[in-house]
Write a protein that holds these residues in place. Structure first.
Motif: not given
Length: 188
Positions: A48, A139-140, A43, A98
């Motif tokens: 992202w 959130c994934d 992460d 996601p």
């Protein structure tokens, strides 16, 4: 891993944090909380940040005179669970994607790792008089990555608008990713 040294290496490593640091102060005068304890070593900010701009923003909570569905229309990529189901029949449920969860107003937020679940356990919180609580989670699917929570004034919401507040919360989430302790720094 190749050790990055010298001015050029430091500048390259600091660029994402250097760009985000001033942005993270966008909610000036507001005390806030960031949590990245659920983030994994994959992460990273670079994994992202590209998808953050077009990621669905699942709206929960309400502001005075506006329900979540109305708020969702004021936010780029804003959606509610019901709205997503209506717009995407036959597609995977919203909670498998996601997304950013946004809780605005009210006096309850999900408890820690329950943010991304389909029926999160809620906990009460204290909101200072004259403030609006804004909590966001990356959130994934059902997995929680990072959270950010701030209390803002109604005047800042009126002045900046809901879309700008969402952008600021995204910046806070990205800052939490940039400071993920599970990702080794480039100098190590």
């Amino acid at each position: 891993m190749k050790r990055v040294t010298g001015k050029k290496g430091v500048r390259r490593w600091m660029r994402p944090i250097g760009l985000l640091a001033p942005l993270s102060l966008g909610l000036a005068g507001c005390a806030g909380t960031l949590h990245n304890r659920w983030a994994s070593e994959t992460d990273t900010l670079s994994n992202w940040q590209d998808s953050m701009a077009s990621m669905p923003v699942e709206i929960h909570g309400h502001l005075e005179g506006k329900d979540a569905a109305t708020q969702a229309t004021d936010v780029p990529h804003g959606i509610t669970t019901a709205g997503y189901l209506a717009q995407n029949p036959g597609q995977p449920p919203l909670d498998t994607l996601p997304r950013i969860l946004l809780y605005v107003g009210g006096h309850q937020i999900p408890s820690d790792q329950n943010y991304c679940s389909t029926a999160p356990a809620m906990r009460s919180m204290t909101v200072k008089p004259g403030r609006i609580d804004v909590a966001a989670a990356l959130c994934d699917g059902l997995r929680l990555v990072v959270t950010a929570r701030y209390q803002i004034t109604p005047q800042s919401l009126d002045r900046e608008g809901e879309a700008a507040i969402v952008d600021q919360m995204k910046e806070h989430l990205m800052f939490a990713l940039a400071t993920n302790p599970k990702v080794p720094s480039m100098g190590q």
